[in-house]
Design a protein around this motif. Structure first.
Motif, PDB file in Angstrom:
ATOM      1  N   VAL A  64       0.740  -1.152  -0.061  1.00 28.37           N
ATOM      2  CA  VAL A  64      -0.050   0.049   0.141  1.00 28.37           C
ATOM      3  C   VAL A  64       0.851   1.228  -0.150  1.00 28.37           C
ATOM      4  CG1 VAL A  64      -1.722   1.453   1.162  1.00 28.37           C
ATOM      5  CG2 VAL A  64      -1.791  -1.035   1.132  1.00 28.37           C
ATOM      6  N   VAL A  65       0.621   2.198  -1.002  1.00 23.39           N
ATOM      7  CA  VAL A  65       1.163   3.441  -0.960  1.00 23.39           C
ATOM      8  C   VAL A  65       0.974   4.230   0.307  1.00 23.39           C
ATOM      9  CG1 VAL A  65       1.566   5.693  -2.177  1.00 23.39           C
ATOM     10  CG2 VAL A  65       1.634   3.550  -3.436  1.00 23.39           C
ATOM     11  N   ALA A  66       2.192   4.295   1.033  1.00 23.12           N
ATOM     12  CA  ALA A  66       1.894   5.315   2.749  1.00 23.12           C
ATOM     13  C   ALA A  66       2.423   6.639   2.328  1.00 23.12           C
ATOM     14  CB  ALA A  66       2.849   4.428   3.614  1.00 23.12           C
ATOM     15  N   GLY A  67       3.528   6.795   1.130  1.00 22.02           N
ATOM     16  CA  GLY A  67       3.867   8.297   1.145  1.00 22.02           C
ATOM     17  C   GLY A  67       4.329   8.557  -0.115  1.00 22.02           C
ATOM     18  N   CYS A  68       4.511   9.599  -0.552  1.00 21.40           N
ATOM     19  CA  CYS A  68       4.889  10.309  -1.824  1.00 21.40           C
ATOM     20  C   CYS A  68       5.632  11.598  -1.884  1.00 21.40           C
ATOM     21  CB  CYS A  68       3.990   9.891  -2.927  1.00 21.40           C
ATOM     22  SG  CYS A  68       2.430  10.917  -2.722  1.00 21.40           S
ATOM     23  N   ALA A  69       6.333  11.997  -2.826  1.00 23.88           N
ATOM     24  CA  ALA A  69       6.817  13.195  -3.102  1.00 23.88           C
ATOM     25  C   ALA A  69       7.278  13.191  -4.491  1.00 23.88           C
ATOM     26  CB  ALA A  69       8.170  13.424  -2.209  1.00 23.88           C
ATOM     27  N   SER A 103       8.136  18.525  -4.165  1.00 26.61           N
ATOM     28  CA  SER A 103       6.786  19.086  -3.996  1.00 26.61           C
ATOM     29  C   SER A 103       5.868  17.955  -3.892  1.00 26.61           C
ATOM     30  CB  SER A 103       6.379  19.797  -5.111  1.00 26.61           C
ATOM     31  OG  SER A 103       6.269  18.982  -6.299  1.00 26.61           O
ATOM     32  N   ARG A 104       4.611  18.297  -3.454  1.00 30.15           N
ATOM     33  CA  ARG A 104       3.474  17.308  -3.058  1.00 30.15           C
ATOM     34  C   ARG A 104       3.911  16.192  -2.094  1.00 30.15           C
ATOM     35  NH1 ARG A 104       0.634  21.010  -4.716  1.00 30.15           N
ATOM     36  NH2 ARG A 104      -0.965  21.095  -6.083  1.00 30.15           N
ATOM     37  N   PHE A 105       4.699  16.493  -1.031  1.00 29.20           N
ATOM     38  CA  PHE A 105       5.044  15.683  -0.230  1.00 29.20           C
ATOM     39  C   PHE A 105       3.837  15.139   0.619  1.00 29.20           C
ATOM     40  CE2 PHE A 105       6.463  13.885   3.897  1.00 29.20           C
ATOM     41  CZ  PHE A 105       7.648  13.423   3.801  1.00 29.20           C
ATOM     42  N   CYS A 106       3.586  14.160   1.049  1.00 29.13           N
ATOM     43  CA  CYS A 106       2.414  13.870   2.026  1.00 29.13           C
ATOM     44  C   CYS A 106       2.517  11.919   2.220  1.00 29.13           C
ATOM     45  CB  CYS A 106       1.165  13.682   1.234  1.00 29.13           C
ATOM     46  SG  CYS A 106       0.735  12.847  -0.217  1.00 29.13           S
ATOM     47  N   VAL A 107       2.018  12.020   3.376  1.00 34.37           N
ATOM     48  CA  VAL A 107       1.939  10.676   4.005  1.00 34.37           C
ATOM     49  C   VAL A 107       0.726  10.210   4.461  1.00 34.37           C
ATOM     50  CG1 VAL A 107       3.131   9.470   5.967  1.00 34.37           C
ATOM     51  CG2 VAL A 107       4.546  10.732   4.506  1.00 34.37           C
ATOM     52  N   ASP A 108       0.195   9.015   4.257  1.00 40.72           N
ATOM     53  CA  ASP A 108      -1.013   8.631   4.960  1.00 40.72           C
ATOM     54  C   ASP A 108      -0.599   8.064   6.382  1.00 40.72           C
ATOM     55  OD1 ASP A 108      -3.464   7.295   5.657  1.00 40.72           O
ATOM     56  OD2 ASP A 108      -3.395   5.919   4.102  1.00 40.72           O
ATOM     57  N   THR A 109      -0.661   9.232   7.360  1.00 38.03           N
ATOM     58  CA  THR A 109      -0.402   8.954   8.657  1.00 38.03           C
ATOM     59  C   THR A 109      -1.596   7.974   9.317  1.00 38.03           C
ATOM     60  OG1 THR A 109      -1.364  11.141   9.234  1.00 38.03           O
ATOM     61  CG2 THR A 109       1.070  10.897   8.916  1.00 38.03           C
ATOM     62  N   ALA A 110      -2.687   7.851   8.819  1.00 39.00           N
ATOM     63  CA  ALA A 110      -3.797   7.042   9.222  1.00 39.00           C
ATOM     64  C   ALA A 110      -3.270   5.527   9.394  1.00 39.00           C
ATOM     65  CB  ALA A 110      -5.025   7.253   8.552  1.00 39.00           C
ATOM     66  N   LEU A 111      -2.419   5.067   8.819  1.00 36.08           N
ATOM     67  CA  LEU A 111      -1.979   3.719   8.479  1.00 36.08           C
ATOM     68  C   LEU A 111      -1.596   3.117   9.842  1.00 36.08           C
ATOM     69  CD1 LEU A 111      -0.135   3.534   5.138  1.00 36.08           C
ATOM     70  CD2 LEU A 111      -2.303   2.307   5.687  1.00 36.08           C
ATOM     71  N   ALA A 112      -1.754   2.119  10.413  1.00 35.48           N
ATOM     72  CA  ALA A 112      -1.640   1.462  11.739  1.00 35.48           C
ATOM     73  C   ALA A 112      -0.154   1.020  11.583  1.00 35.48           C
ATOM     74  CB  ALA A 112      -2.532   0.251  12.099  1.00 35.48           C
ATOM     75  N   GLU A 113       0.358   0.590  10.401  1.00 33.71           N
ATOM     76  CA  GLU A 113       1.636   0.185  10.260  1.00 33.71           C
ATOM     77  C   GLU A 113       2.544   1.173  10.147  1.00 33.71           C
ATOM     78  OE1 GLU A 113       4.356  -2.130   6.652  1.00 33.71           O
ATOM     79  OE2 GLU A 113       2.565  -2.562   6.889  1.00 33.71           O
TER      80      GLU A 113
END
Length: 207
Positions: A64-69, A103-113
């Motif tokens: 699962v993609v958890a972060g990107c930039a 740019s467009r750095f983001c992370v899915d911090t809702a992920l439990a892992e």
């Protein structure tokens, strides 16, 4: 978590990863942060995605993609110079061949892992290390970016303080600031989480 790089997609898996990071960007920037972004078919894109950027992507053990930039050379069109010149001294970016824009750095911090016991999500640290590792492998020593004050505090907390290029200003709903970050081996080793895995370069195995 695994850090990987996708430039021009060469496989179906590459295309799926890029599509997933566009959808993550839509959830984070469009839904969670309420930024004025363009979302089509569930994914966030803009004109800078047409310039053949390099994407650094972090995935969980389940893929699962958890972060990107998104990375673009600072000597070409960039968000900081072309969209946010008001954040720069005299409205100009002093870009050079060893500078890259993130740019467009983001992370899915809702992920439990990867949430763990620390104050910063493992996916965030994996993204930091992955970006620096790619920079070292490709001859970049400095990263320029625009971020908000909350994320600037996170950078300072992990020991990667932003060197401001100007004073913060309100852009839409966000107090934004432009700045630079060093990209070197010492910073990579400082930020790399213990579980870090990478498809970027042999640097990770050699360290």
């Amino acid at each position: 978590m695994l850090a990987s790089v996708v430039a021009i997609p060469k496989s179906e898996n590459d295309k799926q990863i890029i599509e997933a990071q566009h959808k993550l960007r839509a959830r984070v920037f469009g839904e969670r942060l309420g930024w004025d972004v363009t979302v089509r078919a569930g994914g966030e894109t803009d004109e800078f995605d047409t310039l053949y950027p390099t994407y650094i992507v972090t995935t969980t053990d389940n893929g699962v993609v958890a972060g990107c930039a998104r990375l673009l050379p600072a000597i070409g069109p960039t968000m900081v110079a072309d969209v946010f010149p008001s954040l720069l001294p005299d409205g100009q970016l002093k870009g050079h061949a060893a500078m890259i824009e993130s740019s467009r750095f983001c992370v899915d911090t809702a992920l439990a892992e990867g949430r763990g016991k620390g104050s910063v999500h493992e996916a965030t640290l994996t993204m930091f290390a992955g970006i620096i590792e790619w920079c070292i492998a490709n001859g970049y020593t400095e990263i320029v970016t625009v971020t908000d004050l909350r994320f600037e505090r996170i950078l300072g907390r992990v020991g990667w303080p932003l060197q401001r290029l100007g004073e913060p200003k309100k852009i839409g709903v966000t107090m934004a600031v432009a700045g630079t970050l060093p990209a070197n081996a010492d910073m990579f080793l400082r930020l790399r989480p213990s579980s870090y895995r990478s498809e970027l370069t042999p640097l990770n195995q050699a360290a």
